[in-house]
Structures are given as structure tokens and as C-alpha cells.
Design a protein around this motif. Structure first.
Motif, PDB file in Angstrom:
ATOM      1  N   ASP A 143       0.863  -1.166   0.000  1.00 38.79           N
ATOM      2  CA  ASP A 143       0.000   0.000   0.000  1.00 38.79           C
ATOM      3  C   ASP A 143       0.902   1.219   0.000  1.00 38.79           C
ATOM      4  O   ASP A 143       2.098   1.107  -0.274  1.00 38.79           O
ATOM      5  N   SER A 144       0.360   2.385   0.293  1.00 40.11           N
ATOM      6  CA  SER A 144       1.160   3.611   0.207  1.00 40.11           C
ATOM      7  C   SER A 144       2.236   3.688   1.286  1.00 40.11           C
ATOM      8  O   SER A 144       3.155   4.510   1.178  1.00 40.11           O
ATOM      9  N   SER A 145       2.144   2.853   2.327  1.00 39.17           N
ATOM     10  CA  SER A 145       3.072   2.959   3.449  1.00 39.17           C
ATOM     11  C   SER A 145       4.038   1.787   3.583  1.00 39.17           C
ATOM     12  O   SER A 145       5.034   1.884   4.299  1.00 39.17           O
ATOM     13  N   GLU A 146       3.752   0.648   2.937  1.00 39.88           N
ATOM     14  CA  GLU A 146       4.632  -0.501   3.087  1.00 39.88           C
ATOM     15  C   GLU A 146       4.585  -1.397   1.858  1.00 39.88           C
ATOM     16  O   GLU A 146       3.635  -1.352   1.067  1.00 39.88           O
ATOM     17  N   ASN A 147       5.638  -2.188   1.714  1.00 44.78           N
ATOM     18  CA  ASN A 147       5.729  -3.166   0.642  1.00 44.78           C
ATOM     19  C   ASN A 147       6.295  -4.451   1.241  1.00 44.78           C
ATOM     20  O   ASN A 147       7.333  -4.421   1.897  1.00 44.78           O
ATOM     21  N   VAL A 148       5.586  -5.575   1.036  1.00 47.06           N
ATOM     22  CA  VAL A 148       5.985  -6.855   1.610  1.00 47.06           C
ATOM     23  C   VAL A 148       6.104  -7.867   0.485  1.00 47.06           C
ATOM     24  O   VAL A 148       5.187  -7.994  -0.343  1.00 47.06           O
ATOM     25  N   PRO A 165      13.530   3.252   2.871  1.00 51.57           N
ATOM     26  CA  PRO A 165      12.885   3.978   3.966  1.00 51.57           C
ATOM     27  C   PRO A 165      12.927   3.200   5.282  1.00 51.57           C
ATOM     28  O   PRO A 165      12.344   3.627   6.276  1.00 51.57           O
ATOM     29  N   GLY A 166      13.643   2.096   5.296  1.00 49.47           N
ATOM     30  CA  GLY A 166      13.680   1.180   6.423  1.00 49.47           C
ATOM     31  C   GLY A 166      13.262  -0.185   5.930  1.00 49.47           C
ATOM     32  O   GLY A 166      12.397  -0.299   5.049  1.00 49.47           O
ATOM     33  N   ALA A 167      13.889  -1.242   6.439  1.00 53.50           N
ATOM     34  CA  ALA A 167      13.597  -2.580   5.936  1.00 53.50           C
ATOM     35  C   ALA A 167      13.680  -3.592   7.060  1.00 53.50           C
ATOM     36  O   ALA A 167      14.437  -3.428   8.020  1.00 53.50           O
ATOM     37  N   GLU A 168      12.892  -4.649   6.907  1.00 52.90           N
ATOM     38  CA  GLU A 168      12.912  -5.771   7.837  1.00 52.90           C
ATOM     39  C   GLU A 168      13.048  -7.041   7.012  1.00 52.90           C
ATOM     40  O   GLU A 168      12.303  -7.239   6.039  1.00 52.90           O
ATOM     41  N   VAL A 189      16.532  -9.359  10.650  1.00 52.70           N
ATOM     42  CA  VAL A 189      17.286  -8.101  10.624  1.00 52.70           C
ATOM     43  C   VAL A 189      16.303  -6.958  10.414  1.00 52.70           C
ATOM     44  O   VAL A 189      15.419  -7.045   9.564  1.00 52.70           O
ATOM     45  N   ARG A 190      16.459  -5.885  11.191  1.00 53.32           N
ATOM     46  CA  ARG A 190      15.653  -4.682  10.980  1.00 53.32           C
ATOM     47  C   ARG A 190      16.583  -3.495  10.834  1.00 53.32           C
ATOM     48  O   ARG A 190      17.483  -3.288  11.662  1.00 53.32           O
ATOM     49  N   LEU A 191      16.387  -2.710   9.764  1.00 50.52           N
ATOM     50  CA  LEU A 191      17.269  -1.594   9.440  1.00 50.52           C
ATOM     51  C   LEU A 191      16.476  -0.299   9.358  1.00 50.52           C
ATOM     52  O   LEU A 191      15.422  -0.264   8.713  1.00 50.52           O
ATOM     53  N   PRO A 192      16.960   0.773   9.972  1.00 48.47           N
ATOM     54  CA  PRO A 192      16.297   2.077   9.795  1.00 48.47           C
ATOM     55  C   PRO A 192      16.553   2.611   8.391  1.00 48.47           C
ATOM     56  O   PRO A 192      17.331   2.029   7.622  1.00 48.47           O
ATOM     57  N   THR A 212       9.439  -3.279   3.590  1.00 47.87           N
ATOM     58  CA  THR A 212       9.980  -1.919   3.615  1.00 47.87           C
ATOM     59  C   THR A 212       8.850  -0.956   3.951  1.00 47.87           C
ATOM     60  O   THR A 212       7.713  -1.128   3.507  1.00 47.87           O
ATOM     61  N   GLY A 213       9.179   0.055   4.749  1.00 44.69           N
ATOM     62  CA  GLY A 213       8.184   1.030   5.178  1.00 44.69           C
ATOM     63  C   GLY A 213       7.412   0.566   6.392  1.00 44.69           C
ATOM     64  O   GLY A 213       7.391  -0.603   6.750  1.00 44.69           O
ATOM     65  N   ARG A 214       6.784   1.491   7.077  1.00 42.21           N
ATOM     66  CA  ARG A 214       5.955   1.257   8.257  1.00 42.21           C
ATOM     67  C   ARG A 214       6.606   0.252   9.218  1.00 42.21           C
ATOM     68  O   ARG A 214       6.051  -0.782   9.549  1.00 42.21           O
ATOM     69  N   LEU A 215       7.777   0.608   9.708  1.00 45.46           N
ATOM     70  CA  LEU A 215       8.483  -0.277  10.628  1.00 45.46           C
ATOM     71  C   LEU A 215       8.447   0.208  12.066  1.00 45.46           C
ATOM     72  O   LEU A 215       8.745  -0.530  12.990  1.00 45.46           O
ATOM     73  N   GLY A 216       8.111   1.485  12.268  1.00 41.90           N
ATOM     74  CA  GLY A 216       8.246   2.086  13.591  1.00 41.90           C
ATOM     75  C   GLY A 216       7.177   1.700  14.567  1.00 41.90           C
ATOM     76  O   GLY A 216       6.258   0.933  14.291  1.00 41.90           O
ATOM     77  N   GLU A 217       7.302   2.245  15.780  1.00 44.86           N
ATOM     78  CA  GLU A 217       6.385   1.960  16.866  1.00 44.86           C
ATOM     79  C   GLU A 217       5.000   2.539  16.566  1.00 44.86           C
ATOM     80  O   GLU A 217       4.877   3.638  16.042  1.00 44.86           O
TER      81      GLU A 217
END
Length: 218
Positions: A143-148, A165-168, A189-192, A212-217
Motif C-alpha cells: 500500500d502507500s506505506s509498506e511493501n511486503v 525507507p527502512g527494511a525488515e 534483521v531490521r534496518l532504519p 519496507t516502510g511502516r516499521l516504527g512503533e
């Protein structure tokens, strides 16, 4: 409870660092990869069901994302063997169980509250994969905030083509390398946000889950 809860810093858990902890339900254990909260938490975990174990019917106000790693995961009257991806939006409910035992990668409370799409996708089906030069990928959700997606790379291929933008990442087969360590199968692995030109597939190539995206609290 706060585990790997500073999202401005890289975090990782290797398989030899797994600490299996009991859940509130008998026969179900988990490795907490990151967590913000107690039992109702924004959480990323590896969860293991013993044979014949289950959870009672319950809801997921913040949504739930599952990748079946081994065994068979069941909910209600549906059964999902290794390789299935399940995404249940906020407000959904189910009764999960496993007759034979199962290990799953799970993410809780990490969706937009307005999300409504339910996904049940067999990543073992070649028709669900896109083949490009030097990489293959299986789209899971975007979606507009994340890609899985799941990604397969040949040996030495770069994980990232530019800034992120940040990746897990959760490694499923082979390994991923950076300048400091090797992330073998089962590594998380989680990367800012940043540029990670040194991340590449190991000598046997790699297959991994990546968000990627939407990784934060939340």
C-alpha cells in the motif's frame, strides 16, 4: 516490555540467539524479535506450536501477518502448509491450531487501522512469482506505506538497489551478508532508513521475506 524497541537503530537476532519463551497457551512458545507492550503488543515473533496445540477463538484489533515456515498452520477449517502467507486485517478473528505442529513468523499490531484486505497466498506456486534479471520476487502485500514480498537472489546479488525507507528481513534459505556478519536461515534483521550497499546474498544465494516502510512503533 520493550525488546529491540528503538526503531532508529539496526537490530538483529540470529538463530543461535533464539530464546523460546512460553505463551499464555500450553504448547505454544515464541521467540520475541521485537516487542512494544505486554501480551497485547506491537510484536514480531517466531512462534512454535507443538502437535495438537491451539489458541481459543480471539480477535486481532491491530491485525496479524503470518508466514508459515514449517509444518501446517490451521485456522477454523482451513489448513496452510509451509510457504503460505496470511494477512488478517484489524478486527479479524480466528481459532488457530496445528495438528502436526508448526513454526510461523508472526507480526502483530503493525497495520494501518483502516486496512481491510485479507490475504491468503501460496508462495510455493510459481505463478505468484515475478522473474527479473538477477532476482525473483513474490508480492505479498503493498500500500502507500509498506511493501511486503519474498525475494530470491543469486550469490553475490545486492539486496537493495538504492536507499530504503527502512527494511525488515527474515532469511528463509541460504544467507544474507554485510561487512560484519552472516545472516543464515532463520535470521531476522531490521534496518532504519538509509543506504545499505554492503547487503548481499551469500555464496549459495538467498531467499528471504522483506518488508519496507511502516516499521516504527505504533
Amino acid at each position: 516490555m520493550r525488546i529491540n524497541a528503538d526503531f532508529s537503530k539496526p537490530a538483529f537476532v540470529l538463530p543461535d540467539q533464539y530464546e523460546w519463551r512460553p505463551s499464555p497457551q500450553a504448547g505454544v512458545e515464541r521467540v520475541m524479535l521485537d516487542r512494544v507492550g505486554e501480551e497485547k503488543a506491537r510484536a514480531t515473533s517466531v512462534v512454535r506450536y507443538a502437535p495438537q496445540s491451539f489458541f481459543p477463538v480471539h480477535s486481532h484489533p491491530g491485525g496479524e501477518e503470518i508466514l508459515v515456515l514449517s509444518g501446517t498452520f490451521s485456522e477454523d477449517n482451513r489448513h496452510y502448509p509451509a510457504g503460505w502467507y496470511l494477512r488478517s486485517p484489524p478486527g479479524s478473528s480466528h481459532r488457530p491450531f496445528s495438528e502436526e505442529g508448526v513454526v510461523i513468523f508472526v507480526k502483530l499490531w503493525q497495520m494501518d487501522r483502516e486496512e481491510t484486505e485479507e490475504v491468503r497466498l501460496d508462495t510455493n506456486n510459481p505463478a505468484n512469482w515475478v522473474v527479473e534479471p538477477e532476482r525473483e520476487y513474490c508480492p505479498l502485500y503493498s500500500d502507500s506505506s509498506e511493501n511486503v514480498r519474498l525475494v530470491r537472489l543469486p550469490a553475490g546479488a545486492s539486496v537493495f538497489s538504492g536507499s530504503t525507507p527502512g527494511a525488515e528481513i527474515f532469511v528463509l534459505q541460504g544467507s544474507v551478508l554485510d561487512r560484519q556478519r552472516t545472516y543464515s536461515s532463520g535470521s531476522w534483521v531490521r534496518l532504519p532508513a538509509g543506504v545499505y550497499t554492503d547487503f548481499a546474498a551469500g555464496g549459495q544465494g538467498a531467499k528471504f521475506y522483506i518488508k519496507t516502510g511502516r516499521l516504527g512503533e505504533h
